[in-house]
Motif scaffolding. Sequence first.
Motif, PDB file in Angstrom:
ATOM      1  N   MET A   1      54.216 -19.053 -28.596  1.00  0.00           N
ATOM      2  CA  MET A   1      55.468 -18.686 -27.943  1.00  0.00           C
ATOM      3  C   MET A   1      55.509 -19.314 -26.555  1.00  0.00           C
ATOM      4  O   MET A   1      54.499 -19.419 -25.880  1.00  0.00           O
ATOM      5  CB  MET A   1      55.608 -17.166 -27.862  1.00  0.00           C
ATOM      6  N   HIS A   2      56.708 -19.703 -26.155  1.00  0.00           N
ATOM      7  CA  HIS A   2      56.918 -20.422 -24.902  1.00  0.00           C
ATOM      8  C   HIS A   2      57.441 -19.441 -23.848  1.00  0.00           C
ATOM      9  O   HIS A   2      58.459 -18.786 -24.059  1.00  0.00           O
ATOM     10  CB  HIS A   2      57.955 -21.516 -25.151  1.00  0.00           C
ATOM     11  N   ILE A   3      56.763 -19.348 -22.705  1.00  0.00           N
ATOM     12  CA  ILE A   3      57.182 -18.471 -21.611  1.00  0.00           C
ATOM     13  C   ILE A   3      57.553 -19.332 -20.407  1.00  0.00           C
ATOM     14  O   ILE A   3      56.815 -20.244 -20.033  1.00  0.00           O
ATOM     15  CB  ILE A   3      56.058 -17.494 -21.202  1.00  0.00           C
ATOM     16  N   SER A   4      58.706 -19.050 -19.797  1.00  0.00           N
ATOM     17  CA  SER A   4      59.161 -19.799 -18.625  1.00  0.00           C
ATOM     18  C   SER A   4      59.499 -18.837 -17.497  1.00  0.00           C
ATOM     19  O   SER A   4      60.017 -17.746 -17.734  1.00  0.00           O
ATOM     20  CB  SER A   4      60.398 -20.642 -18.961  1.00  0.00           C
ATOM     21  N   TRP A   5      59.212 -19.261 -16.265  1.00  0.00           N
ATOM     22  CA  TRP A   5      59.582 -18.470 -15.100  1.00  0.00           C
ATOM     23  C   TRP A   5      59.714 -19.393 -13.889  1.00  0.00           C
ATOM     24  O   TRP A   5      59.266 -20.535 -13.908  1.00  0.00           O
ATOM     25  CB  TRP A   5      58.568 -17.354 -14.839  1.00  0.00           C
ATOM     26  N   VAL A   6      60.351 -18.892 -12.836  1.00  0.00           N
ATOM     27  CA  VAL A   6      60.622 -19.691 -11.639  1.00  0.00           C
ATOM     28  C   VAL A   6      60.018 -18.992 -10.429  1.00  0.00           C
ATOM     29  O   VAL A   6      60.133 -17.770 -10.280  1.00  0.00           O
ATOM     30  CB  VAL A   6      62.138 -19.883 -11.425  1.00  0.00           C
ATOM     31  N   TYR A  18      47.457 -12.525 -20.836  1.00  0.00           N
ATOM     32  CA  TYR A  18      48.158 -11.663 -21.782  1.00  0.00           C
ATOM     33  C   TYR A  18      47.176 -10.967 -22.717  1.00  0.00           C
ATOM     34  O   TYR A  18      46.039 -11.403 -22.911  1.00  0.00           O
ATOM     35  CB  TYR A  18      49.188 -12.456 -22.586  1.00  0.00           C
ATOM     36  N   GLY A  19      47.639  -9.855 -23.283  1.00  0.00           N
ATOM     37  CA  GLY A  19      46.830  -9.086 -24.219  1.00  0.00           C
ATOM     38  C   GLY A  19      47.678  -8.001 -24.856  1.00  0.00           C
ATOM     39  O   GLY A  19      48.869  -7.860 -24.561  1.00  0.00           O
ATOM     40  N   THR A  20      47.083  -7.204 -25.708  1.00  0.00           N
ATOM     41  CA  THR A  20      47.829  -6.189 -26.456  1.00  0.00           C
ATOM     42  C   THR A  20      47.726  -4.798 -25.838  1.00  0.00           C
ATOM     43  O   THR A  20      48.234  -3.837 -26.414  1.00  0.00           O
ATOM     44  CB  THR A  20      47.337  -6.134 -27.916  1.00  0.00           C
ATOM     45  N   SER A  21      47.089  -4.679 -24.671  1.00  0.00           N
ATOM     46  CA  SER A  21      46.995  -3.399 -23.972  1.00  0.00           C
ATOM     47  C   SER A  21      47.493  -3.565 -22.544  1.00  0.00           C
ATOM     48  O   SER A  21      47.231  -4.602 -21.915  1.00  0.00           O
ATOM     49  CB  SER A  21      45.551  -2.888 -23.947  1.00  0.00           C
ATOM     50  N   PRO A  22      48.201  -2.582 -21.997  1.00  0.00           N
ATOM     51  CA  PRO A  22      48.698  -2.691 -20.620  1.00  0.00           C
ATOM     52  C   PRO A  22      47.559  -2.907 -19.626  1.00  0.00           C
ATOM     53  O   PRO A  22      46.547  -2.205 -19.658  1.00  0.00           O
ATOM     54  CB  PRO A  22      49.387  -1.340 -20.389  1.00  0.00           C
ATOM     55  N   GLY A  23      47.716  -3.912 -18.762  1.00  0.00           N
ATOM     56  CA  GLY A  23      46.742  -4.160 -17.714  1.00  0.00           C
ATOM     57  C   GLY A  23      45.443  -4.790 -18.170  1.00  0.00           C
ATOM     58  O   GLY A  23      44.556  -5.043 -17.350  1.00  0.00           O
ATOM     59  N   LEU A  54      49.943 -15.927 -31.687  1.00  0.00           N
ATOM     60  CA  LEU A  54      50.141 -14.499 -31.521  1.00  0.00           C
ATOM     61  C   LEU A  54      50.295 -13.827 -32.880  1.00  0.00           C
ATOM     62  O   LEU A  54      50.783 -14.433 -33.834  1.00  0.00           O
ATOM     63  CB  LEU A  54      51.395 -14.227 -30.681  1.00  0.00           C
ATOM     64  N   GLU A  55      49.907 -12.570 -32.944  1.00  0.00           N
ATOM     65  CA  GLU A  55      50.122 -11.788 -34.154  1.00  0.00           C
ATOM     66  C   GLU A  55      51.607 -11.459 -34.291  1.00  0.00           C
ATOM     67  O   GLU A  55      52.306 -11.253 -33.295  1.00  0.00           O
ATOM     68  CB  GLU A  55      49.315 -10.489 -34.100  1.00  0.00           C
ATOM     69  N   SER A  56      52.097 -11.416 -35.507  1.00  0.00           N
ATOM     70  CA  SER A  56      53.502 -11.094 -35.728  1.00  0.00           C
ATOM     71  C   SER A  56      53.758  -9.609 -35.529  1.00  0.00           C
ATOM     72  O   SER A  56      52.855  -8.771 -35.663  1.00  0.00           O
ATOM     73  CB  SER A  56      53.918 -11.503 -37.146  1.00  0.00           C
ATOM     74  N   ASN A  57      55.002  -9.297 -35.170  1.00  0.00           N
ATOM     75  CA  ASN A  57      55.455  -7.905 -35.061  1.00  0.00           C
ATOM     76  C   ASN A  57      54.516  -7.067 -34.184  1.00  0.00           C
ATOM     77  O   ASN A  57      54.167  -5.935 -34.518  1.00  0.00           O
ATOM     78  CB  ASN A  57      55.563  -7.286 -36.458  1.00  0.00           C
ATOM     79  N   THR A  58      54.121  -7.656 -33.058  1.00  0.00           N
ATOM     80  CA  THR A  58      53.129  -7.038 -32.173  1.00  0.00           C
ATOM     81  C   THR A  58      53.635  -7.069 -30.737  1.00  0.00           C
ATOM     82  O   THR A  58      54.255  -8.042 -30.308  1.00  0.00           O
ATOM     83  CB  THR A  58      51.784  -7.788 -32.256  1.00  0.00           C
ATOM     84  N   VAL A  59      53.366  -6.017 -29.981  1.00  0.00           N
ATOM     85  CA  VAL A  59      53.733  -5.963 -28.569  1.00  0.00           C
ATOM     86  C   VAL A  59      52.595  -6.532 -27.729  1.00  0.00           C
ATOM     87  O   VAL A  59      51.437  -6.121 -27.874  1.00  0.00           O
ATOM     88  CB  VAL A  59      54.042  -4.520 -28.129  1.00  0.00           C
ATOM     89  N   GLN A  72      56.315  -7.104 -20.892  1.00  0.00           N
ATOM     90  CA  GLN A  72      55.871  -6.946 -22.268  1.00  0.00           C
ATOM     91  C   GLN A  72      56.886  -7.573 -23.207  1.00  0.00           C
ATOM     92  O   GLN A  72      58.087  -7.601 -22.932  1.00  0.00           O
ATOM     93  CB  GLN A  72      55.656  -5.480 -22.622  1.00  0.00           C
ATOM     94  N   LEU A  73      56.388  -8.131 -24.298  1.00  0.00           N
ATOM     95  CA  LEU A  73      57.258  -8.745 -25.293  1.00  0.00           C
ATOM     96  C   LEU A  73      56.778  -8.364 -26.686  1.00  0.00           C
ATOM     97  O   LEU A  73      55.595  -8.110 -26.903  1.00  0.00           O
ATOM     98  CB  LEU A  73      57.295 -10.266 -25.139  1.00  0.00           C
ATOM     99  N   LYS A  74      57.723  -8.340 -27.605  1.00  0.00           N
ATOM    100  CA  LYS A  74      57.412  -8.051 -29.001  1.00  0.00           C
ATOM    101  C   LYS A  74      57.678  -9.304 -29.823  1.00  0.00           C
ATOM    102  O   LYS A  74      58.764  -9.879 -29.760  1.00  0.00           O
ATOM    103  CB  LYS A  74      58.261  -6.892 -29.513  1.00  0.00           C
ATOM    104  N   THR A  75      56.689  -9.726 -30.583  1.00  0.00           N
ATOM    105  CA  THR A  75      56.841 -10.911 -31.415  1.00  0.00           C
ATOM    106  C   THR A  75      57.630 -10.566 -32.678  1.00  0.00           C
ATOM    107  O   THR A  75      57.593  -9.426 -33.155  1.00  0.00           O
ATOM    108  CB  THR A  75      55.473 -11.480 -31.810  1.00  0.00           C
ATOM    109  N   PRO A  76      58.357 -11.532 -33.242  1.00  0.00           N
ATOM    110  CA  PRO A  76      59.122 -11.254 -34.460  1.00  0.00           C
ATOM    111  C   PRO A  76      58.212 -11.125 -35.675  1.00  0.00           C
ATOM    112  O   PRO A  76      57.075 -11.608 -35.671  1.00  0.00           O
ATOM    113  CB  PRO A  76      60.040 -12.478 -34.586  1.00  0.00           C
ATOM    114  N   PRO A  77      58.703 -10.486 -36.731  1.00  0.00           N
ATOM    115  CA  PRO A  77      57.914 -10.379 -37.964  1.00  0.00           C
ATOM    116  C   PRO A  77      57.873 -11.707 -38.699  1.00  0.00           C
ATOM    117  O   PRO A  77      58.685 -12.603 -38.444  1.00  0.00           O
ATOM    118  CB  PRO A  77      58.672  -9.321 -38.768  1.00  0.00           C
ATOM    119  N   THR A  78      56.946 -11.848 -39.611  1.00  0.00           N
ATOM    120  CA  THR A  78      56.865 -13.061 -40.432  1.00  0.00           C
ATOM    121  C   THR A  78      57.480 -12.859 -41.807  1.00  0.00           C
ATOM    122  O   THR A  78      57.614 -13.809 -42.570  1.00  0.00           O
ATOM    123  CB  THR A  78      55.400 -13.501 -40.601  1.00  0.00           C
TER     124      THR A  78
END
Length: 239
Positions: A1-6, A18-23, A54-59, A72-78
């Motif tokens: 997945m592509h992330i952009s910021w300024v 990044y990871g699957t747990s806060p912080g 990234l794993e699908s359907n995962t925050v 936080q982002l949620k990936t789409p399902p496969t």
Amino acid sequence: MHISWVTDGKSSPSYMEYGTSPGRYDSTAQGESTSYSYLFYSSGRIHHTVIGPLESNTVYFYRCGGEGPEFQLKTPPTELLVAFAVAGDLGQTGWTKTALDHIDQCKYDVHLLAGDLSYADCIQHHWDTFGELVQPLASARLWMGTQGNHGEESSPLIKYGFQSYNARWKMRYEECGSSLNLYYFEVAGFHVIADLLKVDCSKTPWLILSFHQAMEPLLYAAGVDIVFAGSVHAYERSV
């Protein structure tokens, strides 16, 4: 997945955690950055970083540049079912906020933007304010855009084309081998967007096109199932 910021700082790193747990960030990615000038305007540093696989359907929880707020982002399902949100010609008006509020209430997986995003129309800081406006939603789901006529910021004397749009909204043109702002991606049995010559119907039986201004003969010939187009500033559908 592509992330952009300024960022404002020219020396800010194009680095993500990044990871699957806060912080707790057990993965990192290094990207690249760019900037551009338009008459007397100079953009901030525009960062683009690819994370994954990234794993699908995962925050996932992530942080940009090694500091700052956590998103936080949620990936789409496969696999089916997958929910698409669609909007074109968003601009920056009171109606834009209403549209974004409606989208935010939907449990969608992927957002398709059918062209004409910021309506900057050569006023470059409007690209900055548009990014700030959509950040709460765009940081949390996969947003895939396409260019529109208001993104081509040229005049008879100045040829900038889609410089601002391409610098900020880096889609999959290079990965798809396209030099014409056309690209495609696949999600949960759907082949989405704009490369009609690379469709494997056995793998992706549904074909969706998101254009700003669609060309009907081409769509019929390609056997497109669903078309989402902008430009008209009205809602109409056929079944």
